[in-house]
Scaffold this active site. Structure first.
Site, PDB file in Angstrom:
ATOM      1  N   SER A   1      40.984 -37.262  25.878  1.00  0.00           N
ATOM      2  CA  SER A   1      42.125 -38.081  25.090  1.00  0.00           C
ATOM      3  C   SER A   1      43.182 -37.129  24.947  1.00  0.00           C
ATOM      4  CB  SER A   1      41.643 -38.578  23.761  1.00  0.00           C
ATOM      5  OG  SER A   1      40.557 -39.369  23.915  1.00  0.00           O
TER       6      SER A   1
ATOM      7  N   ASN B   1      48.116 -40.998  22.737  1.00  0.00           N
ATOM      8  CA  ASN B   1      47.546 -40.279  21.670  1.00  0.00           C
ATOM      9  C   ASN B   1      48.556 -39.608  20.825  1.00  0.00           C
ATOM     10  OD1 ASN B   1      44.721 -41.453  21.106  1.00  0.00           O
ATOM     11  ND2 ASN B   1      44.415 -40.161  23.165  1.00  0.00           N
TER      12      ASN B   1
HETATM   13  N1  LIG Z   1      36.398 -43.577  21.742  1.00  0.00           N
HETATM   14  C1  LIG Z   1      37.716 -43.898  22.341  1.00  0.00           C
HETATM   15  O1  LIG Z   1      38.483 -44.838  21.955  1.00  0.00           O
HETATM   16  C2  LIG Z   1      38.103 -43.024  23.282  1.00  0.00           C
HETATM   17  C3  LIG Z   1      39.070 -43.630  24.062  1.00  0.00           C
HETATM   18  C4  LIG Z   1      39.727 -42.924  25.175  1.00  0.00           C
HETATM   19  C5  LIG Z   1      39.442 -41.668  25.801  1.00  0.00           C
HETATM   20  N2  LIG Z   1      37.972 -41.021  25.071  1.00  0.00           N
HETATM   21  C6  LIG Z   1      37.590 -39.953  25.170  1.00  0.00           C
HETATM   22  O2  LIG Z   1      36.545 -40.255  26.007  1.00  0.00           O
HETATM   23  C7  LIG Z   1      35.525 -38.957  25.938  1.00  0.00           C
HETATM   24  C8  LIG Z   1      34.162 -39.341  25.407  1.00  0.00           C
HETATM   25  O3  LIG Z   1      34.528 -40.178  24.072  1.00  0.00           O
HETATM   26  P1  LIG Z   1      33.400 -41.070  23.353  1.00  0.00           P
HETATM   27  O4  LIG Z   1      34.266 -42.031  22.536  1.00  0.00           O
HETATM   28  O5  LIG Z   1      32.802 -41.915  24.472  1.00  0.00           O
HETATM   29  O6  LIG Z   1      32.466 -40.304  23.191  1.00  0.00           O
HETATM   30  P2  LIG Z   1      30.845 -40.622  22.547  1.00  0.00           P
HETATM   31  O7  LIG Z   1      30.673 -39.535  20.987  1.00  0.00           O
HETATM   32  O8  LIG Z   1      30.745 -42.065  21.923  1.00  0.00           O
HETATM   33  O9  LIG Z   1      29.915 -40.326  23.545  1.00  0.00           O
HETATM   34  C9  LIG Z   1      30.101 -39.014  24.347  1.00  0.00           C
HETATM   35  C10 LIG Z   1      28.732 -38.837  24.870  1.00  0.00           C
HETATM   36  O10 LIG Z   1      28.806 -37.789  25.733  1.00  0.00           O
HETATM   37  C11 LIG Z   1      27.442 -37.241  25.681  1.00  0.00           C
HETATM   38  N3  LIG Z   1      27.563 -35.781  25.971  1.00  0.00           N
HETATM   39  C12 LIG Z   1      27.392 -34.614  25.487  1.00  0.00           C
HETATM   40  N4  LIG Z   1      27.312 -33.489  26.172  1.00  0.00           N
HETATM   41  C13 LIG Z   1      27.155 -34.051  27.391  1.00  0.00           C
HETATM   42  C14 LIG Z   1      26.763 -33.368  28.574  1.00  0.00           C
HETATM   43  N5  LIG Z   1      26.705 -32.079  28.453  1.00  0.00           N
HETATM   44  N6  LIG Z   1      26.414 -34.082  29.643  1.00  0.00           N
HETATM   45  C15 LIG Z   1      26.360 -35.492  29.579  1.00  0.00           C
HETATM   46  N7  LIG Z   1      26.590 -36.190  28.688  1.00  0.00           N
HETATM   47  C16 LIG Z   1      26.915 -35.592  27.518  1.00  0.00           C
HETATM   48  C17 LIG Z   1      26.830 -37.655  24.373  1.00  0.00           C
HETATM   49  O11 LIG Z   1      25.253 -37.475  24.401  1.00  0.00           O
HETATM   50  C18 LIG Z   1      27.282 -38.891  24.280  1.00  0.00           C
HETATM   51  O12 LIG Z   1      26.525 -39.835  24.654  1.00  0.00           O
HETATM   52  C19 LIG Z   1      36.054 -37.907  25.059  1.00  0.00           C
HETATM   53  O13 LIG Z   1      36.824 -36.975  25.881  1.00  0.00           O
HETATM   54  C20 LIG Z   1      37.096 -38.812  24.254  1.00  0.00           C
HETATM   55  O14 LIG Z   1      38.120 -38.275  23.813  1.00  0.00           O
HETATM   56  C21 LIG Z   1      37.561 -41.539  23.795  1.00  0.00           C
END
Ligand SMILES: NC(=O)c1ccc[n+]([C@@H]2O[C@H](COP(=O)([O-])OP(=O)(O)OC[C@H]3O[C@@H](n4cnc5c(N)ncnc54)[C@H](O)[C@@H]3O)[C@@H](O)[C@H]2O)c1
Length: 296
Positions: free
Chosen positions: A118, A189
């Site tokens: 993000s 963002n």
């Molecule tokens: N939540 C949102 O609305 C949103 C929107 C756009 C982008 N993002 C970005 O997307 C990414 C993920 O965010 P999210 O909200 O899905 O987070 P989340 O916390 O819901 O999920 C993250 C996942 O990554 C897994 N993980 C951690 N380390 C790992 C590894 N080494 N190998 C494989 N899996 C691993 C965790 O177990 C977890 O299931 C982040 O970079 C975030 O900034 C989030």
């Protein structure tokens, strides 16, 4: 491109896997926790059922989509066949640098490495690899199967070929790609997080309550969802991480996360994913709110 590896099966990873699989790609979904992979498949199944209920998908297409997804807990098994890897693991710089170093070693030479970060620098992530020209930001929005926008972020070294391929591939997914340069928070963002932080500041200062703040923004500004509820959907930990990246990156106090947000994250109140944030998402309420959001 045929084989897509999605790293991280959380809020975003399950949506990204769903979207690629529904468009006919073979998806390998990887997470460190089997439990998160199981939850992701459940969420994808529920979301496909919602699309069927709206008349936009058949049972056969649902079965095909699910059949296109394989899950892994070991990246070493998934990465060697990848044409494109989309990393959607936790928003943490050290973790992403570690993952990119690893996938650079495991993935075929011509594989493009994309991150759904993000806010973290694409240029810095790319520098952890020996193929910075093949590293790019592919920033999907939540919920991924519904939201049209993908911010396509060019790092300092991203090649035109890589950019063009990812831009075209986003269109194949039925998305609208938008070209953006690599600065903290990119565009989405950079603009959204100060608004969410200000909404939290307004609450923190006692100007109004949670529902009142969200009502003002929904009914007064025609936003489909208030900023505090949106923060719950994004994940308060994710909001905090993004604000910290912008605060550090610009050295500007206007991006400093509000202390209430910091406290809530430290207390484990992360929004929808933890069951409580600015709103209560205990089991029955959660289902109601999530489906309302999805069917909009
Ligand atoms: N939540 C949102 O609305 C949103 C929107 C756009 C982008 N993002 C970005 O997307 C990414 C993920 O965010 P999210 O909200 O899905 O987070 P989340 O916390 O819901 O999920 C993250 C996942 O990554 C897994 N993980 C951690 N380390 C790992 C590894 N080494 N190998 C494989 N899996 C691993 C965790 O177990 C977890 O299931 C982040 O970079 C975030 O900034 C989030």
């Amino acid at each position: 491109m045929k084989n897509i590896v999605v790293i991280g099966a959380g809020t975003m990873g399950n949506g990204i896997a769903h979207t690629f699989a529904q468009s006919g790609f073979q998806v390998s979904l990887v997470d460190v926790k089997q439990d998160n992979l199981d939850k992701a498949l459940k969420t994808i199944t529920t979301n496909l059922d919602r699309i069927i209920a709206k008349g936009n998908l058949t049972e056969e297409e649902k079965a095909k989509t699910l059949g296109n997804i394989t899950t892994f807990t070991d990246l070493k098994e998934a990465a060697p066949n990848a044409d494109l890897i989309v990393e959607a693991a936790t928003e943490n710089l050290d973790l992403k640098l570690k993952i990119f170093k690893q996938i650079d070693e495991l993935a075929p030479q011509n594989c493009i490495l994309a991150t759904n970060t993000s806010s973290i620098s694409i240029t810095q992530i790319a520098a952890a690899t020996k193929r910075p020209e093949k590293v790019i930001g592919m920033h999907f929005m939540n919920p991924v199967p519904i939201m049209k926008l993908v911010e396509i972020i060019k790092g300092y070294s991203t090649s035109k070929d890589t950019f063009d391929m990812i831009f075209e591939m986003s269109k194949q997914l039925g998305k609208v790609p938008t070209e953006v340069n690599d600065y903290p928070g990119f565009v989405a963002n950079r603009i959204l997080m100060p608004m969410i932080n200000e909404a939290i500041e307004t609450l923190y200062n006692g100007v109004a309550g949670v529902e009142e703040i969200d009502t003002v923004m929904k009914l007064g500004m025609a936003h489909p969802m208030g900023p505090l509820q949106l923060a719950d959907f994004i994940g308060l930990d994710v909001c905090l991480a993004i604000l910290n990246v912008m605060y550090d990156g610009f050295k500007n106090p206007k991006y400093a996360p509000n202390p209430l947000l910091v406290n809530m994250v430290m207390a484990g109140k992360k929004g929808v994913k933890s069951g409580e944030g600015f709103y209560d998402y205990s089991e029955s309420k959660k289902a109601e709110k999530v489906s309302k959001m999805f069917l909009k």
